[in-house]
Design an enzyme around this catalytic site. Structure first.
Site, PDB file in Angstrom:
ATOM      1  N   ASP A  65       0.803  -1.228   0.000  1.00  0.00           N
ATOM      2  CA  ASP A  65       0.000   0.000   0.000  1.00  0.00           C
ATOM      3  C   ASP A  65       0.835   1.276   0.000  1.00  0.00           C
ATOM      4  O   ASP A  65       1.983   1.300   0.409  1.00  0.00           O
ATOM      5  CB  ASP A  65      -0.968   0.015   1.199  1.00  0.00           C
ATOM      6  CG  ASP A  65      -0.254  -0.178   2.543  1.00  0.00           C
ATOM      7  OD1 ASP A  65       0.776  -0.872   2.596  1.00  0.00           O
ATOM      8  OD2 ASP A  65      -0.742   0.380   3.548  1.00  0.00           O
ATOM      9  N   GLU A  93      -0.655  -2.043   5.151  1.00  0.00           N
ATOM     10  CA  GLU A  93       0.252  -1.966   6.307  1.00  0.00           C
ATOM     11  C   GLU A  93       0.067  -0.662   7.063  1.00  0.00           C
ATOM     12  O   GLU A  93       0.245  -0.607   8.266  1.00  0.00           O
ATOM     13  CB  GLU A  93       1.714  -2.088   5.844  1.00  0.00           C
ATOM     14  CG  GLU A  93       2.715  -2.284   6.983  1.00  0.00           C
ATOM     15  CD  GLU A  93       3.007  -1.034   7.787  1.00  0.00           C
ATOM     16  OE1 GLU A  93       3.126  -1.129   9.025  1.00  0.00           O
ATOM     17  OE2 GLU A  93       3.111   0.057   7.209  1.00  0.00           O
TER      18      GLU A  93
HETATM   19 ZN    ZN Z   1       5.005   3.649   6.503  1.00  0.00          ZN
HETATM   20 ZN    ZN Z   2       6.406   0.909   5.585  1.00  0.00          ZN
END
Ligand code: ZN
Ligand code: ZN
Length: 403
Positions: free
Chosen positions: A87, A145
């Site tokens: 991401d 994440e």
């Molecule tokens: Zn980050």
């Molecule tokens: Zn990262």
């Protein structure tokens, strides 16, 4: 060492492809849990080399297996998982590069494009070398994440650590503070848990000239802020690094008006799960108690974030030694504790894990900006290392597992 030479020469061979892949991902970033095109791209790349990924794990995540077939001994239980996150962040890119983000306000400013490209590089390298190792390499391409509850926690819930269950797990992250060509390790505690604190302190507002007829939430909130720091200095186990920071304190009165309420927001970070739970309990009790004693009230909401990231000591020591074999002693450095969060921590709580840093800094070329900034970039020479080293660590670690 023949295998190491093969890996190095394959990494060199695929280096330009890996750079192209990284640039494509960089130009087409997607926010957390929206990585649809990225996932499709990764799936296509894997299928192109004959690897059939399992798609739609935690919606936009993928898992793929590469089975070694050296076949010298039974190797069914040897499984290592390698993780890349996919991401991007809601940041508008300020770099003027040919591969600049084409999406307004979205940017790969944490290097997850490099992680994904490197892992695709690993897939290519190890796919070619199937006959040279035993055991299974599980490739984990993970969404989200950067955003709670963290793609890692969702992938674990959807069984990424089962069928087959990895004996150990490795993840890498770009490091703009480490020169390109070097990598960093740390055993044990490495990154912090991240919990968000939201407090609303209520009193009774009114004319500032008559505080005796009011309940002043500004003063209550001030006492709470100061008192909470004492939990860090007096109750924290001294060996447990902890940070308590408040970045928002809103008392919306004026010189002569005391408001009805004050809102506070902060973050609590530490590296010990028992203390983490205990610390939060104490904070709530203390804040509520102070507010009550002063005639007001405090509503204390905690949004639990990622756990702390622990690098399994034995595994990390072994992987570090394997990295020295590949990179040379002078290119392997030790990392400091870092109070930032990382959702790889979820894996590290349930499977022996090692999360290391890949140097991406190049001062001469001005590549020095930190992650999560609009001028973040990497020295792409790091990608050949990122793919080659991870491939090496995977086969070495598989060989070290007793079946
Ligand atoms: Zn980050
Ligand atoms: Zn990262």
């Amino acid at each position: 060492m023949a295998l190491q030479e093969s890996i190095k020469s394959l990494a060199r061979h695929y280096a330009a492809d890996i750079v192209q892949t990284r640039r494509h991902l960089h130009a087409h970033p997607e926010l957390s849990f929206q990585e649809r095109n990225t996932a499709r791209f990764v799936a296509d790349q894997l299928r192109a080399i004959g690897i059939q990924p399992q798609e739609g794990v935690a919606d936009t995540g993928l898992v793929a297996l590469i089975e070694g077939r050296k076949g010298t001994e039974s190797a069914g239980n040897r499984v290592i998982a390698l993780r890349a996150d996919m991401d991007a962040l809601p940041i508008h890119e300020a770099n003027n590069v040919p591969y600049k983000s084409t999406v307004e306000g979205v940017m790969h400013a944490c290097g997850h494009d490099a992680h994904t490209a490197s892992l695709l590089g690993v897939a290519r390298i190890l796919n070619v070398l199937r006959d040279e190792f035993d055991g299974t390499v599980k490739l984990v391409f993970q969404p989200g994440e950067e955003k709670a509850p963290g793609g890692a926690s969702l992938m674990i819930k959807e069984g990424v650590l089962e069928n087959p269950t990895p004996v150990s797990m490795i993840g890498q992250h770009v490091a703009p503070n480490i020169p390109v060509g070097k990598i960093g390790f740390r055993e044990g505690m490495y990154m912090a848990s991240t919990d968000e604190l939201y407090l609303t302190v209520r009193g009774k507002g009114g004319h500032a000239a008559m505080p005796d007829s009011l309940v002043d939430p500004v003063l209550i909130a001030s006492h709470i802020i100061v008192a909470l720091q004492q939990i860090i200095s007096r109750n924290r186990p001294p060996a447990s690094p902890s940070v308590l920071s408040f970045g928002r304190f809103i008392a919306d009165g004026v010189t002569n008006v005391i408001p009805n309420e004050v809102t506070i927001q902060g973050t609590f970070r530490c590296m010990n799960e028992e203390w983490r739970a205990e610390g939060k309990k104490r904070m709530v009790k203390l804040a509520e108690g102070i507010a009550e004693a002063m005639g007001g009230s405090c509503e204390f909401t905690i949004v639990n974030g990622y756990p702390y990231l622990k690098n399994h000591p034995e595994l990390t020591r072994r992987v570090r030694a394997q990295a020295v074999e590949y990179m040379g002693q002078e290119n392997v450095v030790d990392l400091d504790l870092w109070m930032a969060g990382e959702d790889f921590a979820f894996y590290s709580q349930v499977v022996d894990s090692c999360f290391y840093r890949l140097g991406t800094r190049n001062e001469e070329r001005g590549i020095i900006s930190g992650v999560h900034t609009p001028t973040f970039d990497i020295d792409e020479a790091s990608l050949e290392t990122g793919a080659g080293l991870m491939s090496w660590l995977a086969v070495r670690e598989l060989a070290a597992m007793t079946s």
